[in-house]
Write a protein that holds these residues in place. Sequence first.
Motif: not given
Length: 243
Positions: A75-78, A91-95, A107-121, A166-168
């Motif tokens: 969304h504009g972080a990179v 632009a410098r952002y870090a989770v 979220l570990a116990g929620l089957d089918g849920v996918i966590l996507e870990e990014k630099q900023s979000c 941080l947005d488009k």
Amino acid sequence: MDIAADAVSLFLDLDGTLIDIAPRPDAVLVPDELHGLLRQLHRRLGGAVAVVSGRPLADLDRFLPRCPVPLVAEHGAVFKLPAGYHFRLAARYAVPPAMAAFVREALAGLDGVILEEKQSCLTVHFRLAPEHQPAVRAVLERALDRWPAYRISEAKMALELRPRGLDKGTAVRRLMRYPPFRGRRPVFIGDDATDEDGIRACILLGGQGLRVPQDFGGGPEAVRRWLWSLASQGAAQPAQYPP
């Protein structure tokens, strides 16, 4: 309504706009024609084209190798600018690691849920398990209690923790300060709620926004057909919107 290639700067979302959405973020199929289309748009618009996505840069590099136009990730972080673009954007952002660990564990116990870990979000996908949407939102709301500099952003079958500001739209405004984008009418094409910030920014800058469901009907394939017409038009010959 018409668009003339000589007069516009073009900002393109990726998933749902240039390519079809898949059940998993890593399962998308990139059409063989897309690289050639972006190269032709780059030539016809004098470089005033950018792909603006919520994906991490590693995904964009993998899906669009040797891309001739700027890639805007998260969304504009990179920003990744190819040769020929003579300006620098950083632009410098870090989770916070503690926030990522908190959400991952919750979220570990929620089957089918996918966590996507990014630099900023952090993006949580529940397309495979839509019944878990309320539980996902509850986890992210608990995270906001501890990390109020973030906010919850909605997307198609996903929720995201993203830094405030941080947005488009911010990404569009930054690119519009520099040639070859500067001095042209900005046009944003997107399909999702996260694209509305980019659309609003373009409208406020005297341009416009096109929404895939309403303006193109058929989805990414129809968008690509229209972009080919824009990339192939002669000088001062406007491209017609699809019916």
